[in-house]
Each structure stands twice: as C-alpha cells, then as structure tokens.
Design an enzyme around this catalytic site. Structure first.
Site, PDB file in Angstrom:
ATOM      1  N   HIS A  24       0.830  -1.206   0.000  1.00 27.63           N
ATOM      2  CA  HIS A  24       0.000   0.000   0.000  1.00 27.63           C
ATOM      3  C   HIS A  24       0.870   1.263   0.000  1.00 27.63           C
ATOM      4  CE1 HIS A  24      -3.368   2.588   1.241  1.00 27.63           C
ATOM      5  NE2 HIS A  24      -4.106   1.614   0.758  1.00 27.63           N
ATOM      6  N   HIS A 143       9.177   4.476 -15.206  1.00 32.43           N
ATOM      7  CA  HIS A 143       9.858   5.749 -14.940  1.00 32.43           C
ATOM      8  C   HIS A 143      11.150   5.591 -14.146  1.00 32.43           C
ATOM      9  CE1 HIS A 143       6.522   8.004 -16.538  1.00 32.43           C
ATOM     10  NE2 HIS A 143       5.688   7.588 -15.622  1.00 32.43           N
ATOM     11  N   ASP A 178       1.177   3.289 -22.220  1.00 34.41           N
ATOM     12  CA  ASP A 178       0.785   4.032 -21.017  1.00 34.41           C
ATOM     13  C   ASP A 178       0.600   5.496 -21.453  1.00 34.41           C
ATOM     14  OD1 ASP A 178       1.573   3.643 -17.699  1.00 34.41           O
ATOM     15  OD2 ASP A 178       1.471   5.688 -18.496  1.00 34.41           O
ATOM     16  N   HIS A 180       1.667   8.028 -20.011  1.00 35.63           N
ATOM     17  CA  HIS A 180       2.901   8.760 -19.676  1.00 35.63           C
ATOM     18  C   HIS A 180       4.083   8.207 -20.488  1.00 35.63           C
ATOM     19  CE1 HIS A 180       0.282   9.142 -16.043  1.00 35.63           C
ATOM     20  NE2 HIS A 180       0.690  10.405 -16.111  1.00 35.63           N
TER      21      HIS A 180
HETATM   22  C1  EL8 Z   1      -0.335  12.768 -10.598  1.00 35.46           C
HETATM   23  C2  EL8 Z   1       2.916  12.477 -11.282  1.00 35.46           C
HETATM   24  C3  EL8 Z   1       2.396  11.521 -12.329  1.00 35.46           C
HETATM   25  O1  EL8 Z   1      -2.194  12.705  -9.045  1.00 35.46           O
HETATM   26  C4  EL8 Z   1       2.842  10.102 -12.051  1.00 35.46           C
HETATM   27  O2  EL8 Z   1      -0.665  12.991 -11.693  1.00 35.46           O
HETATM   28  C5  EL8 Z   1       2.382   9.181 -13.188  1.00 35.46           C
HETATM   29  C6  EL8 Z   1       2.782   7.751 -12.970  1.00 35.46           C
HETATM   30  C7  EL8 Z   1       2.391   6.907 -14.164  1.00 35.46           C
HETATM   31  C8  EL8 Z   1      -1.072  12.633  -9.328  1.00 35.46           C
HETATM   32  C9  EL8 Z   1       0.157  12.384  -8.707  1.00 35.46           C
HETATM   33  C10 EL8 Z   1       0.832  12.503  -9.894  1.00 35.46           C
HETATM   34  N1  EL8 Z   1       2.162  12.335 -10.020  1.00 35.46           N
HETATM   35  N2  EL8 Z   1       3.309   6.653 -15.083  1.00 35.46           N
HETATM   36  O3  EL8 Z   1       1.264   6.474 -14.337  1.00 35.46           O
HETATM   37  O4  EL8 Z   1       3.014   5.877 -16.151  1.00 35.46           O
HETATM   38  C11 EL8 Z   1       2.792  13.895 -11.772  1.00 35.46           C
HETATM   39  N3  EL8 Z   1       0.724  12.110  -7.527  1.00 35.46           N
HETATM   40  C12 EL8 Z   1       0.120  11.930  -6.296  1.00 35.46           C
HETATM   41  C13 EL8 Z   1       0.880  11.326  -5.310  1.00 35.46           C
HETATM   42  C14 EL8 Z   1       0.343  11.117  -4.038  1.00 35.46           C
HETATM   43  C15 EL8 Z   1      -0.948  11.511  -3.772  1.00 35.46           C
HETATM   44  C16 EL8 Z   1      -1.723  12.112  -4.752  1.00 35.46           C
HETATM   45  C17 EL8 Z   1      -1.198  12.332  -6.022  1.00 35.46           C
HETATM   46  O5  EL8 Z   1      -1.506  11.236  -2.545  1.00 35.46           O
HETATM   47  C18 EL8 Z   1      -1.199  12.144  -1.476  1.00 35.46           C
HETATM   48  F1  EL8 Z   1       0.146  12.185  -1.312  1.00 35.46           F
HETATM   49  F2  EL8 Z   1      -1.660  13.362  -1.810  1.00 35.46           F
HETATM   50  F3  EL8 Z   1      -1.779  11.694  -0.373  1.00 35.46           F
HETATM   51 ZN    ZN Z   2       1.104   6.298 -16.576  1.00 36.63          ZN
END
Ligand code: EL8
Ligand code: ZN
Length: 438
Positions: A24, A143, A178, A180
């Site tokens: 998790h 990534h 994907d 991204h």
């Molecule tokens: C979001 C980066 C993109 O929401 C990651 O967009 C893509 C990974 C992927 C988003 C978030 C992002 N991160 N690659 O599929 O193929 C820009 N991150 C995020 C992290 C933690 C979170 C909420 C959003 O929970 C929290 F920490 F707020 F509790």
């Molecule tokens: Zn992605």
C-alpha cells in the site's frame, strides 16, 4: 511462437504473486497495488487459468536489480522503511524517495522484489522458449532511473527484464502505450540499437515532460528511440490511425526477435490521472496487432488509477493472448460491487470528450515518424559477444540454456553509464495538475 503451420493457440505464461496486491503506497495515493488482486479475480472467474500456465513468480534479489540500478540506490531501498525514514533525509532527496509520488511504505523493497522478479522470470520463459507470450501485470514501472525513483516507480523491472532478454535475442522492441512517456526505459537504452523503444503518450504540460518526437536516440542508438507525442482526448480511431502504420513499419524495418509491450491502463477513458478516451477494446487492439506478428511477446502492466477499469482491461488483454472470447457480462467475484452499476467488461467511453488531436496533426505525426524510420539502414547488424559470467547469476539453479555463441551478446557496453539529463530539457515539466478528485 509455436503456432507453426496449423493455427495452434500461443502458449501463455502468466505470473501472479498473491502477496503483491497487499502492498500500500499510503492513504490517498493513486497507485493501488490492490488493482492486481482485482485483475486476478476476474482472470480466475472467467476461467482463463485453464487456458494458460500460471506461475507464482521468482523474487528478484539485489544483484538482479543492480544489473541496471546503482548498488547505492538498491542498498538504500533495502534499508529505508517508515520507522527509520528520519535518518535518511539526505538519501531521500538524492534518490527522489519519500515525497508524495514515491513514498516510503511498509514492504517497499519486498514489493519491488516481487514485481521485478515476475518480469525477470517472464523474460526467462521467452528466452528458453518455454512460452510464446509471458504476462506480468504487476510490472511495467517505466519511470524508474538507474540512480533514482520517479512517478510511482522505484525499480525499473522493464529494463531488468530487457537485459535478460538481450542474453538470447539480438534485437528487442519495447512499446509503451501508457499515457505517460516511458522515459526510464528510453533513457536506459538511448545509446544502443539493440533495443528500439517506441512510446505513445500525452505530451505537453504532462508528466514526465520528456517524449518529444525529436528525442530519437544518440550514438549507435540514433533513430532507435521513437516518440509519438499526443494531445488529450485520443479515441480508438485516432489511436489505431497512428499505432498500426507506425508499428507495421517498425516491425518491417527493425525486425525484432522479441517484443515487450507495456500496457499502462491510464490511457483508458475515465482514468483518474489520464486524459485519453480509449475503450478497453481500443487499447486491446494494440495487443492484438502486436500478437499477430507471432514473435515472442511480453505483456507488462504500468499505470492505471481507476481500479475497476484497470482490472477489466488487463483481464480482457489476458483473454486476447489466450484467444478466448469473454462474455461482456462480468462473472461474480469477491469484488463484484466494484463494477456497479453495469457489471460489464467493456465500459462506455466519454461521448462528450473532445479529441484535441486533429486528423491533420495525426497525419503529420505519422509522416514524420515514418521518415525517421526510413533512416533505419535496415535492422542493425548486431554483433554477438559473450555474456560476462555475472549475468548467469540470475536464478542460478535454473538450467542454463544450451551454450549457443550466436545467442549471447555483450550487455553492458550500451547502458548509459552517466546519469545525466543531457538529452532532455533538464527539468521535466512536472505538471501542476491538481490532485485528482478521489
Ligand atoms: C499525478 C505524477 C504523475 O495525481 C505520475 O498525476 C504518473 C505515474 C504513471 C497525481 C500524482 C501525480 N504524479 N506513469 O502512471 O506511467 C505527476 N501524484 C500523487 C501522489 C500522491 C498523492 C496524490 C497524487 O496522494 C497524497 F500524497 F496526496 F496523499
Ligand atoms: Zn502512466
């Protein structure tokens, strides 16, 4: 594939670790390994386990991971945990771990060992010709870089698996659907013609900010990185319009010996983090198209943040590999309520979503990419070299494939030895997107 003259169904090896869905990332985090348990419950309840070989996968070791990643980075992942995080402040920043995207969570290293071990063993199944198609939905974390985590990815299982494939295959084709950009895999093999990377992704004010069509590789790898930058709203017809002609030409010009397809589900319509409008059938058409070439094929997961649709897609794409038709009415599973109110395999797409990709734009992209592919002076003449002994360390007690000097190339001479951003614009355009509605 073993199809031979009479059409026999491909031999499918499917890797599933019953524990991998119990990790998790933390409350509110969009990446939910639980999606793998939901996927598997659909696979079982559709009866697909009767149509393929299911394996509880190998658990990757530190040395397996340091075939790509730095020893310092992997040692850090092995040591850090939520209880001791405060004594790793400098390392957390250095390795991009501990912030929102790549948090430290209980069992982090074990999670990485499990998803990476499955991709590694999937590669071994294809290397030993024990399967025609190998599936690991827990993998595809594209990534992760040699020295750091990125975008929910800590260990790049794809690079580790491709290094294993390169022991027995002269040319590996990596395809990434994907939403991204598959930056970690592109970067790892940017300087070589032994791996061609092809990524279809949203480009422009979107993570990770790389993936412009002019990122085409460098040195011996020039022309062997292919990027198809797309805008929001991509639908099935538009995706097929770009995917099939480009991949047809890639297959004709590059003539890969094995294909790795990252099937990130965040390119589906309605994904929590995505902005495309693909249906499960439209996404699955990419799998069907690549399967038709009858070349050893590895399917991996990746992104995907609307859990019910991730499970639908990957169960459906498993059925494509098994050549089994699935009823649109979902079978009962312990997660049945996830699929309310329709309880169907193929959800509707958003009929009101505007497609920002005009026909002219898509035609221009295809023509530009086809011109790039015309530069490929035929498939690279890949010199095979002996593989250094250390590369047989993986799964030592497994039978070593027969010694065939034509099948074992030199692996390390093409890995990017420098962790530098010289090919990219330095800072990725970390998008300022608001946290999605939960
Ligand atoms: C979001 C980066 C993109 O929401 C990651 O967009 C893509 C990974 C992927 C988003 C978030 C992002 N991160 N690659 O599929 O193929 C820009 N991150 C995020 C992290 C933690 C979170 C909420 C959003 O929970 C929290 F920490 F707020 F509790
Ligand atoms: Zn992605």
């Amino acid at each position: 594939m073993s199809a031979g003259m009479s059409h026999s169904k491909p031999r499918v090896a499917y890797f599933y670790d019953p524990d991998v869905g119990n990790f998790h990332y933390g409350p509110m985090h969009p990446m939910k390994p639980h999606r793998l348990s939901v996927t598997h419950s659909l696979v079982l309840n559709y009866g697909l386990h009767k149509k393929m070989q299911i394996f509880q996968p190998y658990i990757a070791s530190g040395p397996d991971m340091t075939r790509f990643h730095s020893e310092e980075y992997i040692e850090f992942l092995q040591k850090v945990n939520p209880a001791n995080i405060q004594s790793f402040n400098k390392s957390l920043t250095h390795y991009n771990v501990g912030a929102a995207d790549c948090p430290v969570f209980d069992g982090l290293y074990e999670f990485c060992s499990r998803y990476t071990g499955a991709s590694l063993e999937a590669a071994e199944k294809l290397n030993t010709e024990a399967a025609d198609i190998a599936i690991n939905w827990s993998g595809g974390l594209h990534h992760a870089k040699k020295f750091e985590a990125s975008g929910f990815c800590y260990v790049n299982d794809i690079v580790v698996a491709i290094l294993e494939l390169l022991k027995y295959h002269g040319r590996v084709l990596y395809i990434d659907i994907d939403i991204h950009h598959g930056d970690g895999v592109q970067e790892a093999f940017y300087l070589t013609d032994r791996v061609m990377t092809v990524s279809f992704h949203k480009y422009g004010n979107f993570f990770p900010g790389t993936g412009h069509m002019y990122e085409t590789g460098a040195g011996s790898g020039r022309c062997y990185s292919v990027n198809i930058p797309l805008k929001e709203g991509m639908d099935d017809m538009s995706y097929e319009f770009v995917f099939q002609p480009i991949m047809q030409k890639v297959m004709e010009f590059y003539r890969p010996n094995v294909v790795v397809l990252q099937c990130g589900a965040d390119s589906l319509s309605g994904d929590r983090l995505g902005c495309f409008n693909l249906s499960t059938r439209g996404h699955g058409k990419c799998v069907e198209f690549m399967k038709k070439f009858n070349i050893p094929l590895m399917l991996l997961g990746g992104g995907g943040y609307t859990v019910r649709n991730v499970a639908r897609l990957w169960a459906y794409e498993t059925s494509i590999c098994c050549e089994e038709d699935l009823a649109n009415e979902l079978p009962y599973t312990e997660y049945f309520e996830y699929f309310s109110p329709d309880f169907t395999l193929h959800p509707e797409v958003n009929p009101r979503m505007e497609n920002a990709n005009s026909s002219a734009y898509l035609q221009a992209i295809v023509e530009t990419i086809e011109r790039q592919l015309d530069l490929l002076a035929g498939a690279p003449s890949v010199q095979m070299h002996d593989v250094p002994d250390g590369f047989h360390g993986f799964m030592k007690n497994r039978p070593k494939p027969e010694e065939d000097p034509d099948k074992k190339p030199q692996l390390m001479d093409f890995l990017k030895t420098e962790h530098n951003g010289e090919y990219y614009d330095g800072e990725s355009d970390q998008d300022g997107e608001e946290e999605p509605e939960t």
